[in-house]
Design a protein around this motif. Sequence first.
Motif, PDB file in Angstrom:
ATOM      1  N   ILE A  34      79.067 -12.781  31.038  1.00 19.05           N
ATOM      2  CA  ILE A  34      80.499 -13.003  31.233  1.00 19.05           C
ATOM      3  C   ILE A  34      80.790 -13.055  32.724  1.00 19.05           C
ATOM      4  CG2 ILE A  34      81.058 -11.871  29.041  1.00 19.05           C
ATOM      5  CD1 ILE A  34      82.109  -9.469  30.710  1.00 19.05           C
ATOM      6  N   GLY A  35      81.963 -13.556  33.056  1.00 16.69           N
ATOM      7  CA  GLY A  35      82.353 -13.673  34.452  1.00 16.69           C
ATOM      8  C   GLY A  35      83.180 -14.927  34.646  1.00 16.69           C
ATOM      9  N   ALA A  36      83.820 -15.020  35.791  1.00 15.34           N
ATOM     10  CA  ALA A  36      84.683 -16.163  36.076  1.00 15.34           C
ATOM     11  C   ALA A  36      83.863 -17.439  36.197  1.00 15.34           C
ATOM     12  CB  ALA A  36      85.465 -15.906  37.360  1.00 15.34           C
ATOM     13  N   SER A  37      84.503 -18.582  36.031  1.00 14.63           N
ATOM     14  CA  SER A  37      83.835 -19.855  36.270  1.00 14.63           C
ATOM     15  C   SER A  37      83.308 -19.890  37.701  1.00 14.63           C
ATOM     16  CB  SER A  37      84.813 -21.016  36.046  1.00 14.63           C
ATOM     17  OG  SER A  37      85.251 -21.049  34.706  1.00 14.63           O
ATOM     18  N   GLY A  38      82.087 -20.379  37.858  1.00 12.94           N
ATOM     19  CA  GLY A  38      81.481 -20.426  39.179  1.00 12.94           C
ATOM     20  C   GLY A  38      80.716 -19.176  39.567  1.00 12.94           C
ATOM     21  N   SER A  39      80.604 -18.219  38.632  1.00 15.95           N
ATOM     22  CA  SER A  39      79.910 -16.964  38.959  1.00 15.95           C
ATOM     23  C   SER A  39      78.393 -17.081  38.846  1.00 15.95           C
ATOM     24  CB  SER A  39      80.414 -15.825  38.062  1.00 15.95           C
ATOM     25  OG  SER A  39      80.188 -16.134  36.698  1.00 15.95           O
ATOM     26  N   GLY A  40      77.888 -18.176  38.266  1.00 14.22           N
ATOM     27  CA  GLY A  40      76.440 -18.379  38.198  1.00 14.22           C
ATOM     28  C   GLY A  40      75.842 -18.347  36.806  1.00 14.22           C
ATOM     29  N   CYS A 208      76.275  -8.712  30.440  1.00 10.04           N
ATOM     30  CA  CYS A 208      76.084  -8.750  31.893  1.00 10.04           C
ATOM     31  C   CYS A 208      77.288  -9.430  32.529  1.00 10.04           C
ATOM     32  CB  CYS A 208      74.821  -9.543  32.247  1.00 10.04           C
ATOM     33  SG  CYS A 208      73.286  -8.846  31.615  1.00 10.04           S
ATOM     34  N   PHE A 209      77.886  -8.756  33.487  1.00  8.62           N
ATOM     35  CA  PHE A 209      79.019  -9.333  34.218  1.00  8.62           C
ATOM     36  C   PHE A 209      78.505  -9.917  35.529  1.00  8.62           C
ATOM     37  CE2 PHE A 209      82.259  -8.636  37.588  1.00  8.62           C
ATOM     38  CZ  PHE A 209      83.139  -9.634  37.193  1.00  8.62           C
ATOM     39  N   LEU A 210      78.687 -11.253  35.669  1.00 10.36           N
ATOM     40  CA  LEU A 210      78.267 -11.938  36.883  1.00 10.36           C
ATOM     41  C   LEU A 210      79.467 -12.153  37.791  1.00 10.36           C
ATOM     42  CD1 LEU A 210      75.941 -12.746  34.778  1.00 10.36           C
ATOM     43  CD2 LEU A 210      75.489 -14.629  36.377  1.00 10.36           C
ATOM     44  N   ASP A 211      79.241 -11.961  39.074  1.00  7.89           N
ATOM     45  CA  ASP A 211      80.292 -12.161  40.062  1.00  7.89           C
ATOM     46  C   ASP A 211      79.646 -12.702  41.329  1.00  7.89           C
ATOM     47  OD1 ASP A 211      83.159 -11.627  41.001  1.00  7.89           O
ATOM     48  OD2 ASP A 211      81.990 -10.514  42.496  1.00  7.89           O
ATOM     49  N   ALA A 212      80.076 -13.885  41.751  1.00  6.25           N
ATOM     50  CA  ALA A 212      79.589 -14.514  42.982  1.00  6.25           C
ATOM     51  C   ALA A 212      78.064 -14.563  43.046  1.00  6.25           C
ATOM     52  CB  ALA A 212      80.143 -13.781  44.203  1.00  6.25           C
ATOM     53  N   GLY A 213      77.447 -14.921  41.916  1.00  4.06           N
ATOM     54  CA  GLY A 213      76.005 -15.129  41.907  1.00  4.06           C
ATOM     55  C   GLY A 213      75.157 -13.896  41.710  1.00  4.06           C
ATOM     56  N   THR A 233      84.464  -5.760  37.951  1.00  9.95           N
ATOM     57  CA  THR A 233      84.453  -5.883  36.492  1.00  9.95           C
ATOM     58  C   THR A 233      85.802  -5.469  35.927  1.00  9.95           C
ATOM     59  OG1 THR A 233      82.143  -5.147  36.618  1.00  9.95           O
ATOM     60  CG2 THR A 233      83.092  -5.413  34.429  1.00  9.95           C
ATOM     61  N   GLN A 234      86.328  -4.379  36.436  1.00  3.66           N
ATOM     62  CA  GLN A 234      87.626  -3.883  35.974  1.00  3.66           C
ATOM     63  C   GLN A 234      88.714  -4.924  36.216  1.00  3.66           C
ATOM     64  OE1 GLN A 234      87.976  -0.272  38.230  1.00  3.66           O
ATOM     65  NE2 GLN A 234      86.341   0.778  37.102  1.00  3.66           N
ATOM     66  N   ALA A 235      88.701  -5.541  37.397  1.00  2.00           N
ATOM     67  CA  ALA A 235      89.726  -6.542  37.732  1.00  2.00           C
ATOM     68  C   ALA A 235      89.581  -7.769  36.836  1.00  2.00           C
ATOM     69  CB  ALA A 235      89.589  -6.940  39.205  1.00  2.00           C
ATOM     70  N   PHE A 236      88.361  -8.209  36.588  1.00  2.00           N
ATOM     71  CA  PHE A 236      88.133  -9.377  35.730  1.00  2.00           C
ATOM     72  C   PHE A 236      88.639  -9.107  34.318  1.00  2.00           C
ATOM     73  CE2 PHE A 236      85.319 -11.346  32.542  1.00  2.00           C
ATOM     74  CZ  PHE A 236      85.577 -12.691  32.790  1.00  2.00           C
ATOM     75  N   ILE A 241      92.552  -9.330  29.648  1.00  2.00           N
ATOM     76  CA  ILE A 241      93.486  -8.650  28.734  1.00  2.00           C
ATOM     77  C   ILE A 241      94.900  -9.191  28.915  1.00  2.00           C
ATOM     78  CG2 ILE A 241      94.566  -6.420  28.235  1.00  2.00           C
ATOM     79  CD1 ILE A 241      91.812  -5.141  28.936  1.00  2.00           C
ATOM     80  N   GLU A 242      95.290  -9.422  30.164  1.00  2.00           N
ATOM     81  CA  GLU A 242      96.617  -9.981  30.434  1.00  2.00           C
ATOM     82  C   GLU A 242      96.787 -11.355  29.792  1.00  2.00           C
ATOM     83  OE1 GLU A 242      97.158 -10.015  34.634  1.00  2.00           O
ATOM     84  OE2 GLU A 242      97.147  -7.834  34.810  1.00  2.00           O
ATOM     85  N   ALA A 243      95.690 -12.103  29.748  1.00  2.00           N
ATOM     86  CA  ALA A 243      95.736 -13.447  29.161  1.00  2.00           C
ATOM     87  C   ALA A 243      95.638 -13.400  27.639  1.00  2.00           C
ATOM     88  CB  ALA A 243      94.605 -14.304  29.730  1.00  2.00           C
ATOM     89  N   GLY A 244      95.487 -12.195  27.079  1.00  2.00           N
ATOM     90  CA  GLY A 244      95.435 -12.041  25.640  1.00  2.00           C
ATOM     91  C   GLY A 244      94.112 -12.461  25.018  1.00  2.00           C
ATOM     92  N   ARG A 245      93.024 -12.381  25.779  1.00  2.00           N
ATOM     93  CA  ARG A 245      91.732 -12.853  25.276  1.00  2.00           C
ATOM     94  C   ARG A 245      90.780 -11.711  24.958  1.00  2.00           C
ATOM     95  NH1 ARG A 245      89.783 -18.123  28.523  1.00  2.00           N
ATOM     96  NH2 ARG A 245      88.347 -18.129  26.742  1.00  2.00           N
ATOM     97  N   LEU A 246      91.316 -10.476  24.920  1.00  2.00           N
ATOM     98  CA  LEU A 246      90.484  -9.337  24.538  1.00  2.00           C
ATOM     99  C   LEU A 246      91.361  -8.287  23.866  1.00  2.00           C
ATOM    100  CD1 LEU A 246      87.696  -7.974  24.602  1.00  2.00           C
ATOM    101  CD2 LEU A 246      88.304  -6.996  26.824  1.00  2.00           C
TER     102      LEU A 246
END
Length: 246
Positions: A34-40, A208-213, A233-236, A241-246
């Motif tokens: 998991i992780g934002a787009s572009g995280s690798g 696994c949470f990926l962030d900036a590679g 991870t907490q911020a992601f 959760i704010e977007a209603g996806r968990l």
Amino acid sequence: MFLHVENVSKSFGDLEVLKRVSLEVDLHEVVCLIGASGSGKSTLLRCINLLERVDEGTIVVDGQTITNGKVDVNALRRDIGIVFQSYNLFPHMTVLQNVALAPRKARGLSRERAEIAAKDLLERIGLAEKADEYPDRLSGGQQQRVAIARALAMNPKLLLLDEITSALDPQLVSEVLALVRSLTEVGMTMIIATHEMQFAREVSDRVCFLDAGRILEEGPPEQIFTAPTQPRTQAFLSRVIEAGRL
């Protein structure tokens, strides 16, 4: 240990996409990235399948080092299936022909044996009645299920799923996730890059949470989703959760 990734780095020009990533996956284990787009996430999957060559580091699959430049890439890909968010089905072939093609060409099966196996797979995924249809006659969810069946037709030891629901309308996502869920129940070894957090929580043995590679944090899904230790991870997950996806 079935898969061992050690200190893998990969750059595209000046952009360093993977930064000394290490990961281990056991046989029959399901690991979600998991992780934002572009995280690798996607690049890591492509490196494991040798669609991208690593710049540094080592990848060992089933006891074989695949990053030393000596591996038979075609043989490797017979054992490591990968499914992308775009279905990549051959438009001029029927569903049955799409699923039966690789076992005939890469495994040397006769047309009859390959088509019998393909029909069995289509029955399993609930698309037996679509065997003679062409891809453009299917919904996006049906096409993605056929793409997964095509990968399964090779009897891979490892299945890589790269954001396979990202291109789907929301109402089609559930049928694809149901198929993947059924694969976890029969012990398929999988690495799944996904934005579907609830799905990752349900099916994975480890997240696994990926962030900036980098793999910034990993652990059992309950720990990652309820008590992450890393601020990133907490911020992601807060945004998720704010977007209603968990």
